[in-house]
Write an enzyme that holds these catalytic residues in place. Structure first.
Site, PDB file in Angstrom:
ATOM      1  N   ASP A 162       0.830  -1.211   0.000  1.00 60.88           N
ATOM      2  CA  ASP A 162       0.000   0.000   0.000  1.00 60.88           C
ATOM      3  C   ASP A 162       0.864   1.262   0.000  1.00 60.88           C
ATOM      4  O   ASP A 162       1.967   1.270   0.551  1.00 60.88           O
ATOM      5  CB  ASP A 162      -0.905  -0.013   1.240  1.00 60.88           C
ATOM      6  CG  ASP A 162      -2.022   1.015   1.141  1.00 60.88           C
ATOM      7  OD1 ASP A 162      -2.377   1.391   0.002  1.00 60.88           O
ATOM      8  OD2 ASP A 162      -2.534   1.438   2.180  1.00 60.88           O
ATOM      9  N   HIS A 186       1.873   3.445  -9.153  1.00 63.03           N
ATOM     10  CA  HIS A 186       1.670   2.010  -9.378  1.00 63.03           C
ATOM     11  C   HIS A 186       2.812   1.438 -10.215  1.00 63.03           C
ATOM     12  O   HIS A 186       3.263   0.317  -9.977  1.00 63.03           O
ATOM     13  CB  HIS A 186       0.330   1.753 -10.067  1.00 63.03           C
ATOM     14  CG  HIS A 186      -0.856   2.135  -9.222  1.00 63.03           C
ATOM     15  ND1 HIS A 186      -0.968   1.760  -7.898  1.00 63.03           N
ATOM     16  CD2 HIS A 186      -1.970   2.863  -9.495  1.00 63.03           C
ATOM     17  CE1 HIS A 186      -2.103   2.240  -7.397  1.00 63.03           C
ATOM     18  NE2 HIS A 186      -2.724   2.915  -8.350  1.00 63.03           N
ATOM     19  N   LEU A 240      11.290 -19.975  -5.294  1.00 63.35           N
ATOM     20  CA  LEU A 240      10.361 -19.114  -4.547  1.00 63.35           C
ATOM     21  C   LEU A 240       8.985 -19.192  -5.197  1.00 63.35           C
ATOM     22  O   LEU A 240       8.856 -19.105  -6.414  1.00 63.35           O
ATOM     23  CB  LEU A 240      10.854 -17.654  -4.586  1.00 63.35           C
ATOM     24  CG  LEU A 240       9.900 -16.602  -4.017  1.00 63.35           C
ATOM     25  CD1 LEU A 240       9.836 -16.682  -2.494  1.00 63.35           C
ATOM     26  CD2 LEU A 240      10.339 -15.182  -4.420  1.00 63.35           C
TER      27      LEU A 240
HETATM   28  C1  IPE Z   1      -5.358  -2.739  -0.025  1.00 65.09           C
HETATM   29  O1  IPE Z   1      -5.061  -1.395  -0.177  1.00 65.09           O
HETATM   30  C2  IPE Z   1      -5.365  -3.429  -1.356  1.00 65.09           C
HETATM   31  C3  IPE Z   1      -4.079  -3.539  -2.042  1.00 65.09           C
HETATM   32  C4  IPE Z   1      -2.930  -3.159  -1.574  1.00 65.09           C
HETATM   33  C5  IPE Z   1      -4.143  -4.135  -3.335  1.00 65.09           C
HETATM   34  P1  IPE Z   1      -6.210  -0.290  -0.266  1.00 65.09           P
HETATM   35  O2  IPE Z   1      -5.513   1.002  -0.447  1.00 65.09           O
HETATM   36  O3  IPE Z   1      -7.203  -0.667  -1.304  1.00 65.09           O
HETATM   37  O4  IPE Z   1      -6.891  -0.405   1.176  1.00 65.09           O
HETATM   38  P2  IPE Z   1      -7.777   0.677   1.958  1.00 65.09           P
HETATM   39  O5  IPE Z   1      -8.791   1.196   0.987  1.00 65.09           O
HETATM   40  O6  IPE Z   1      -6.856   1.774   2.420  1.00 65.09           O
HETATM   41  O7  IPE Z   1      -8.364  -0.068   3.116  1.00 65.09           O
HETATM   42  C1  IPE Z   2      -1.835   0.202  -3.252  1.00 64.58           C
HETATM   43  O1  IPE Z   2      -1.554   1.565  -3.315  1.00 64.58           O
HETATM   44  C2  IPE Z   2      -2.018  -0.401  -4.627  1.00 64.58           C
HETATM   45  C3  IPE Z   2      -3.412  -0.760  -4.946  1.00 64.58           C
HETATM   46  C4  IPE Z   2      -4.418  -0.702  -4.126  1.00 64.58           C
HETATM   47  C5  IPE Z   2      -3.652  -1.210  -6.291  1.00 64.58           C
HETATM   48  P1  IPE Z   2      -2.724   2.651  -3.255  1.00 64.58           P
HETATM   49  O2  IPE Z   2      -3.114   2.979  -4.650  1.00 64.58           O
HETATM   50  O3  IPE Z   2      -3.815   2.194  -2.380  1.00 64.58           O
HETATM   51  O4  IPE Z   2      -1.945   3.873  -2.609  1.00 64.58           O
HETATM   52  P2  IPE Z   2      -2.533   4.925  -1.577  1.00 64.58           P
HETATM   53  O5  IPE Z   2      -3.032   4.165  -0.385  1.00 64.58           O
HETATM   54  O6  IPE Z   2      -3.635   5.671  -2.282  1.00 64.58           O
HETATM   55  O7  IPE Z   2      -1.361   5.774  -1.237  1.00 64.58           O
HETATM   56 MG    MG Z   3      -4.130   2.424  -0.383  1.00 66.05          MG
END
Ligand code: IPE
Ligand code: IPE
Ligand code: MG
Length: 232
Positions: A10, A27, A121
């Protein structure tokens, strides 16, 4: 050492926003960070790495972010498979495949087939995954076959039945929540939350998480004395 590490990757969006870049740039950098993490886990003798790449709930993001993420996944699949094979990485996708476009489904299957013989792995990429979906699909499968629903039968029907439960579950990006990740499998995982945004999560950050894990005492409901084999 943990045998199985699971990661909620995240913080990509915030990484990009801090640089005044579009979220998709975050991303893209997240894919680079995953590549580095896979190599680092292989080098450290970790047997299984499971990462959360796209959740069942992430479909509700803005349309251009969702389609950008799908494209990124498609491209990464084609680009990364030769290197993964060279590094001995077996790739598996975990999640609801029927919700994905047909071209992506066949790309996933091809990547899995191309890496099926690799054994250094195991990399599980949770894509269109949700912990609740996983429990529900396992129960539905058992019910359809007329099998009893027990802890043991559910365990074998879960989407990660091919792997031991994660020993260490890391979430980057500062949030302290599970966000519908491995609800069943994380029953006794050690949780580790890092403020580092996923694109910045490097080898040193991984080593810090592993060191924290090594300092924990896993008790599984027992007393500390029992775990250490000392008289009660
Ligand atoms: C969790 O992250 C999902 C992934 C890392 C793929 P999110 O950014 O979607 O989670 P929330 O919305 O903060 O709970
Ligand atoms: C996690 O990073 C990746 C996915 C959920 C695909 P985020 O896109 O949730 O990044 P933040 O939380 O907005 O910084
Ligand atoms: Mg996020």
């Amino acid at each position: 050492m943990p045998r199985h590490i699971a990661i909620v990757m995240d913080g990509n969006g915030r990484w990009a926003r801090r640089r005044l870049l579009p979220r998709l740039a975050g991303h893209r950098q997240g894919v680079e960070s995953l590549r580095r993490c896979v190599k680092a886990c292989a080098a450290r003798g970790i047997a299984v790495l499971t990462v959360f790449a796209f959740s069942s709930e992430n479909w509700s993001r803005p349309q251009d972010e969702v389609s950008g993420l799908m494209q990124l996944m498609g491209k990464a699949l084609v680009r990364e498979v030769p290197q993964l094979t060279q590094d001995g990485v077996r790739l598996r996708f975990v999640g609801e495949r029927s919700g994905l476009p047909g071209a992506m489904r066949s790309a996933l299957e091809q990547a899995e087939a191309a890496t099926a013989a690799n054994a250094r792995l195991q990399l599980n990429v949770c894509f269109n995954y949700g912990g609740r979906w996983d429990i529900a699909q396992a129960a539905a499968g058992l019910a359809a076959r007329g099998e009893a629903i027990t802890e043991a039968s559910l365990q074998t029907a879960m989407s990660l039945a091919h792997a031991p439960d994660p020993d260490l579950l890391i979430r980057t990006g500062g949030e302290m929540r599970i966000s519908n990740f491995l609800l069943w499998q994380a029953a006794y995982s050690e949780l580790y939350f890092s403020d580092t945004l996923w694109p910045d999560f490097d080898e040193a950050a991984l080593d810090a998480a592993i060191a924290a894990f090594c300092a924990r005492e896993r008790r599984y409901g027992l007393t500390s004395e029992q775990v250490r084999g000392a008289p009660c």
